[in-house]
Design a protein around this motif. Structure first.
Motif, PDB file in Angstrom:
ATOM      1  N   PHE A 154      39.741  16.678  20.290  1.00  0.00           N
ATOM      2  CA  PHE A 154      38.700  17.693  20.337  1.00  0.00           C
ATOM      3  C   PHE A 154      39.282  19.010  19.845  1.00  0.00           C
ATOM      4  CE2 PHE A 154      37.135  14.600  23.284  1.00  0.00           C
ATOM      5  CZ  PHE A 154      35.763  14.753  23.317  1.00  0.00           C
ATOM      6  N   TYR A 155      38.467  19.769  19.139  1.00  0.00           N
ATOM      7  CA  TYR A 155      38.878  21.078  18.641  1.00  0.00           C
ATOM      8  C   TYR A 155      37.882  22.119  19.142  1.00  0.00           C
ATOM      9  CZ  TYR A 155      41.645  18.243  15.485  1.00  0.00           C
ATOM     10  OH  TYR A 155      42.537  17.326  14.968  1.00  0.00           O
ATOM     11  N   GLU A 156      38.398  23.290  19.523  1.00  0.00           N
ATOM     12  CA  GLU A 156      37.512  24.337  19.986  1.00  0.00           C
ATOM     13  C   GLU A 156      36.571  24.744  18.850  1.00  0.00           C
ATOM     14  OE1 GLU A 156      37.797  28.450  22.535  1.00  0.00           O
ATOM     15  OE2 GLU A 156      39.520  27.094  22.451  1.00  0.00           O
ATOM     16  N   ALA A 157      35.318  24.981  19.209  1.00  0.00           N
ATOM     17  CA  ALA A 157      34.300  25.309  18.205  1.00  0.00           C
ATOM     18  C   ALA A 157      33.634  26.633  18.531  1.00  0.00           C
ATOM     19  CB  ALA A 157      33.255  24.204  18.150  1.00  0.00           C
ATOM     20  N   GLU A 158      33.216  27.289  17.489  1.00  0.00           N
ATOM     21  CA  GLU A 158      32.423  28.506  17.634  1.00  0.00           C
ATOM     22  C   GLU A 158      30.995  28.176  17.227  1.00  0.00           C
ATOM     23  OE1 GLU A 158      34.216  31.470  15.193  1.00  0.00           O
ATOM     24  OE2 GLU A 158      36.111  31.427  16.311  1.00  0.00           O
ATOM     25  N   ILE A 159      30.076  29.034  17.634  1.00  0.00           N
ATOM     26  CA  ILE A 159      28.688  28.858  17.217  1.00  0.00           C
ATOM     27  C   ILE A 159      28.443  29.816  16.057  1.00  0.00           C
ATOM     28  CG2 ILE A 159      26.274  29.091  17.881  1.00  0.00           C
ATOM     29  CD1 ILE A 159      27.035  28.209  20.664  1.00  0.00           C
ATOM     30  N   ASP A 160      27.888  29.266  14.978  1.00  0.00           N
ATOM     31  CA  ASP A 160      27.629  30.038  13.770  1.00  0.00           C
ATOM     32  C   ASP A 160      26.164  29.841  13.380  1.00  0.00           C
ATOM     33  OD1 ASP A 160      28.215  31.689  11.623  1.00  0.00           O
ATOM     34  OD2 ASP A 160      28.990  30.061  10.373  1.00  0.00           O
ATOM     35  N   GLU A 161      25.599  30.826  12.727  1.00  0.00           N
ATOM     36  CA  GLU A 161      24.200  30.745  12.304  1.00  0.00           C
ATOM     37  C   GLU A 161      24.121  30.639  10.787  1.00  0.00           C
ATOM     38  OE1 GLU A 161      19.975  33.137  12.730  1.00  0.00           O
ATOM     39  OE2 GLU A 161      21.736  33.903  13.757  1.00  0.00           O
ATOM     40  N   PHE A 177      27.683  24.263  15.541  1.00  0.00           N
ATOM     41  CA  PHE A 177      29.038  24.291  16.086  1.00  0.00           C
ATOM     42  C   PHE A 177      29.964  24.157  14.886  1.00  0.00           C
ATOM     43  CE2 PHE A 177      26.607  22.433  19.618  1.00  0.00           C
ATOM     44  CZ  PHE A 177      26.900  23.378  20.595  1.00  0.00           C
ATOM     45  N   ILE A 178      31.007  24.962  14.851  1.00  0.00           N
ATOM     46  CA  ILE A 178      31.873  24.934  13.675  1.00  0.00           C
ATOM     47  C   ILE A 178      33.325  25.153  14.077  1.00  0.00           C
ATOM     48  CG2 ILE A 178      31.502  27.395  13.198  1.00  0.00           C
ATOM     49  CD1 ILE A 178      31.624  26.628  10.173  1.00  0.00           C
ATOM     50  N   ASN A 179      34.192  24.397  13.422  1.00  0.00           N
ATOM     51  CA  ASN A 179      35.631  24.639  13.500  1.00  0.00           C
ATOM     52  C   ASN A 179      36.090  24.747  12.057  1.00  0.00           C
ATOM     53  OD1 ASN A 179      38.537  23.724  13.271  1.00  0.00           O
ATOM     54  ND2 ASN A 179      38.346  24.016  15.486  1.00  0.00           N
ATOM     55  N   GLU A 180      36.326  25.970  11.637  1.00  0.00           N
ATOM     56  CA  GLU A 180      36.663  26.221  10.235  1.00  0.00           C
ATOM     57  C   GLU A 180      37.992  25.596   9.838  1.00  0.00           C
ATOM     58  OE1 GLU A 180      36.275  30.341   9.230  1.00  0.00           O
ATOM     59  OE2 GLU A 180      34.178  30.405   9.871  1.00  0.00           O
ATOM     60  N   GLU A 181      38.965  25.606  10.753  1.00  0.00           N
ATOM     61  CA  GLU A 181      40.293  25.056  10.445  1.00  0.00           C
ATOM     62  C   GLU A 181      40.211  23.590  10.032  1.00  0.00           C
ATOM     63  OE1 GLU A 181      44.388  24.035  12.864  1.00  0.00           O
ATOM     64  OE2 GLU A 181      43.191  25.724  13.531  1.00  0.00           O
ATOM     65  N   MET A 182      39.401  22.810  10.727  1.00  0.00           N
ATOM     66  CA  MET A 182      39.270  21.382  10.430  1.00  0.00           C
ATOM     67  C   MET A 182      38.134  21.106   9.438  1.00  0.00           C
ATOM     68  SD  MET A 182      41.753  20.162  12.068  1.00  0.00           S
ATOM     69  CE  MET A 182      41.460  18.458  11.699  1.00  0.00           C
ATOM     70  N   GLY A 183      37.279  22.081   9.227  1.00  0.00           N
ATOM     71  CA  GLY A 183      36.147  21.886   8.326  1.00  0.00           C
ATOM     72  C   GLY A 183      35.018  21.108   8.970  1.00  0.00           C
ATOM     73  N   TYR A 184      34.929  21.131  10.302  1.00  0.00           N
ATOM     74  CA  TYR A 184      33.887  20.401  11.023  1.00  0.00           C
ATOM     75  C   TYR A 184      32.716  21.343  11.300  1.00  0.00           C
ATOM     76  CZ  TYR A 184      37.605  17.022  12.134  1.00  0.00           C
ATOM     77  OH  TYR A 184      38.624  16.116  12.076  1.00  0.00           O
ATOM     78  N   ARG A 185      31.516  20.814  11.130  1.00  0.00           N
ATOM     79  CA  ARG A 185      30.305  21.597  11.378  1.00  0.00           C
ATOM     80  C   ARG A 185      29.210  20.645  11.846  1.00  0.00           C
ATOM     81  NH1 ARG A 185      27.237  25.647   7.210  1.00  0.00           N
ATOM     82  NH2 ARG A 185      25.174  25.133   7.939  1.00  0.00           N
TER      83      ARG A 185
END
Length: 160
Positions: free
Chosen positions: A87-94, A101-109
């Motif tokens: 699991f990777y910590e995620a931020e909420i982006d609009e 939910f997004i984790n830019e480091e891993m490229g997950y959205r």
């Protein structure tokens, strides 16, 4: 030499048919049936055995219950890491009036952050990626999780 040993093992296994579906060694040929008849209480009661192995199938009939109906397997720990999903910590982006939910480091959205019925009290969210190919060489009969005919799909998931 290994081929000869393997052939000998296969030949031995085919000559002496198994009398129990769950046994690798014939309980009839080893005298286990006679032993159980003579000593019915000598079945391992009160004995604890610890097995360190790369895997155990606790669905095997012989590992489910003791002769007195108690659970045989007390605990199972997986130290291989084969079943781990990170699991990777995620931020909420609009984006376009939708929350992700997004984790830019891993490229997950992952879409759907705006449709959650429950929100994390600490505002921490986690996302990850589960690859279907993780099951290709496993003992699991699940090879195509979503049954779409391919075995290389990737599934993003989220957690509060």
């Amino acid at each position: 030499m290994k081929k000869i040993i393997l052939f000998a093992v296969l030949l031995f296994a085919s000559v002496f048919a198994q009398d129990s579906v769950q046994s690798f060694i014939s309980i009839k040929n080893t005298g286990v049936n006679e032993f159980h008849e003579k000593y019915p209480k000598y079945d391992g009661r009160g004995t604890i055995v610890m097995v360190l192995d790369t895997g155990i199938d606790i669905g095997v009939d012989g590992l489910i219950k003791t002769s007195t109906g108690e659970d045989k397997v007390l605990d199972v720990q997986d130290f291989t890491g084969q079943g781990d999903v990170k699991f990777y910590e995620a931020e909420i982006d609009e984006d376009n009036d939708s929350l992700f939910f997004i984790n830019e480091e891993m490229g997950y959205r992952i879409a759907g952050a705006d449709s959650l019925s429950l929100k994390a009290s600490d505002n921490k969210y986690f996302i990850g990626l589960l690859k279907e190919k993780k099951w290709l060489n496993s003992g699991s009969k699940v090879k195509d999780v979503n049954r779409n005919g391919t075995r290389n799909d990737k599934f993003l998931f989220g957690s509060i």
